[in-house]
Design a protein around this motif. Structure first.
Motif, PDB file in Angstrom:
ATOM      1  N   ARG A 124       0.819  -1.217   0.000  1.00 56.17           N
ATOM      2  CA  ARG A 124       0.000   0.000   0.000  1.00 56.17           C
ATOM      3  C   ARG A 124       0.853   1.269   0.000  1.00 56.17           C
ATOM      4  NH1 ARG A 124      -4.006   1.523   5.055  1.00 56.17           N
ATOM      5  NH2 ARG A 124      -4.739   3.539   4.278  1.00 56.17           N
ATOM      6  N   MET A 125       2.052   1.190   0.517  1.00 51.00           N
ATOM      7  CA  MET A 125       2.864   2.385   0.737  1.00 51.00           C
ATOM      8  C   MET A 125       3.231   3.159  -0.526  1.00 51.00           C
ATOM      9  SD  MET A 125       5.302   1.137   3.906  1.00 51.00           S
ATOM     10  CE  MET A 125       6.145   2.723   3.980  1.00 51.00           C
ATOM     11  N   ALA A 158      -0.962  -2.819  13.559  1.00 46.29           N
ATOM     12  CA  ALA A 158      -2.174  -2.021  13.751  1.00 46.29           C
ATOM     13  C   ALA A 158      -1.830  -0.536  13.837  1.00 46.29           C
ATOM     14  CB  ALA A 158      -2.916  -2.469  15.009  1.00 46.29           C
ATOM     15  N   GLN A 159      -0.697  -0.221  14.462  1.00 51.61           N
ATOM     16  CA  GLN A 159      -0.244   1.176  14.526  1.00 51.61           C
ATOM     17  C   GLN A 159       0.070   1.706  13.128  1.00 51.61           C
ATOM     18  OE1 GLN A 159       3.036   0.563  17.270  1.00 51.61           O
ATOM     19  NE2 GLN A 159       1.922   1.630  18.886  1.00 51.61           N
ATOM     20  N   ASP A 165      -3.772   5.616   7.538  1.00 48.32           N
ATOM     21  CA  ASP A 165      -5.121   6.163   7.339  1.00 48.32           C
ATOM     22  C   ASP A 165      -5.210   7.640   7.701  1.00 48.32           C
ATOM     23  OD1 ASP A 165      -6.173   3.768   6.449  1.00 48.32           O
ATOM     24  OD2 ASP A 165      -6.774   3.097   8.449  1.00 48.32           O
ATOM     25  N   ASP A 166      -4.106   8.212   8.165  1.00 45.45           N
ATOM     26  CA  ASP A 166      -4.064   9.620   8.582  1.00 45.45           C
ATOM     27  C   ASP A 166      -3.246  10.401   7.558  1.00 45.45           C
ATOM     28  OD1 ASP A 166      -3.482  12.097   9.721  1.00 45.45           O
ATOM     29  OD2 ASP A 166      -3.241  11.285  11.743  1.00 45.45           O
ATOM     30  N   LEU A 206      -0.514   6.939  17.809  1.00 46.86           N
ATOM     31  CA  LEU A 206       0.464   6.818  16.738  1.00 46.86           C
ATOM     32  C   LEU A 206       1.892   6.619  17.263  1.00 46.86           C
ATOM     33  CD1 LEU A 206      -0.829   9.603  14.318  1.00 46.86           C
ATOM     34  CD2 LEU A 206      -1.084   7.133  14.051  1.00 46.86           C
ATOM     35  N   LEU A 207       2.094   6.824  18.563  1.00 44.14           N
ATOM     36  CA  LEU A 207       3.421   6.621  19.132  1.00 44.14           C
ATOM     37  C   LEU A 207       3.825   5.152  18.989  1.00 44.14           C
ATOM     38  CD1 LEU A 207       3.184   8.757  22.375  1.00 44.14           C
ATOM     39  CD2 LEU A 207       4.836   9.079  20.538  1.00 44.14           C
TER      40      LEU A 207
END
Length: 266
Positions: A124-125, A158-159, A165-166, A206-207
């Motif tokens: 996806r990147m 998951a992170q 998604d941001d 997000l950390l």
């Protein structure tokens, strides 16, 4: 009446080797047959029947240690024992299939053997603006995470998913990657550190956090191997990390270490 057959004939009739029959004798699965005047074993029909009875479950994968109890069990216990063996075989088949799949992936050029979830994120990147080098660095980081903290990989992925998604975070991380080519004293590093720290404060999820390290005696050592990945070639990342950490600590958030190579993949 025949005097019986030799061990070689018994092996041929039963479809096993002489060595196998001798091993069955050693394991107590088949009684030693009578010997003729010359001292050679002579196998009768009862011996051959027992040999076939032992060979059949052994050929189906039943461990030798379990064959005698199975053969001597009543019908209910016999069926239950076979069901247990079947479950063991199924588990072994699943394991062998997994190993075969790994070999296929290796043969097809996938030397990382990351799970499908990780591979989907890496695929996806590029569509989000990440370069091939960026993807390679993230892939290497994930390989290290899987090796050093396998129990924390799912949470770490998951992170990454949340981060991708941001859009604002993706933009910041892309700048972070480019910062690796800046000089360590470039004033843009201060601006980027402030922006990243503010974004982490706005969304602490997000950390980059690796679950499971706190439960390991060598957790600190394992952790230090992760954030430094790629830092030798990118000294600007080290300064960026120090600035981000300082801003987070001043805001009351204590974090052991943040590095762009880790935060970029979180």
């Amino acid at each position: 009446m025949t005097d019986g057959i030799t061990i070689g004939q018994a092996a041929a009739f039963a479809g096993v080797t002489v060595k196998t029959i001798r091993h069955y004798h050693q394991q107590g699965l088949i009684d030693e047959p009578r010997r003729d005047r010359s001292g050679y074993r002579r196998y009768g029909s009862d011996d051959l029947l027992r040999l076939v009875q032992v060979r059949t479950p052994a050929g189906a994968g039943v461990p030798l240690a379990e064959i005698a109890p199975i053969l001597d069990a009543d019908p209910d216990r016999f069926a239950a024992a076979l069901l247990d063996v079947e479950q063991q075989l199924t588990s072994r088949i699943d394991e062998l299939n997994a190993r075969r799949d790994m070999l296929h992936r290796l043969a097809n050029g996938d030397r990382t053997l990351l799970p499908d979830r990780a591979r989907a994120l890496l695929d996806r990147m590029p569509g989000l603006g990440y370069t091939a080098d960026d993807v390679t660095t993230v892939k290497e980081a994930l390989v290290l995470v899987r090796a050093l903290v396998p129990e924390g990989l799912d949470n770490y992925l998951a992170q990454i998913e949340r981060g991708l998604d941001d859009p604002q975070y993706v933009s910041l991380i892309e700048r972070c990657w480019r910062a690796g080519d800046w000089e360590p004293d470039d004033p843009r590093i201060d601006e980027l550190a402030a922006a990243l720290a503010d974004h982490f404060l706005a969304d602490p999820s997000l950390l980059p956090v690796l679950n499971g390290l706190q439960d390991r005696d060598d957790g600190a050592v394992r952790y230090e191997l992760l954030p430094h990945h790629g830092e030798d070639q990118k000294p600007a990342w080290a300064r960026l990390a120090v600035l981000i950490e300082a801003r987070l600590r001043s805001a009351g958030i204590e974090i052991t270490s943040i590095r762009p190579s880790s935060s970029a993949s979180a």
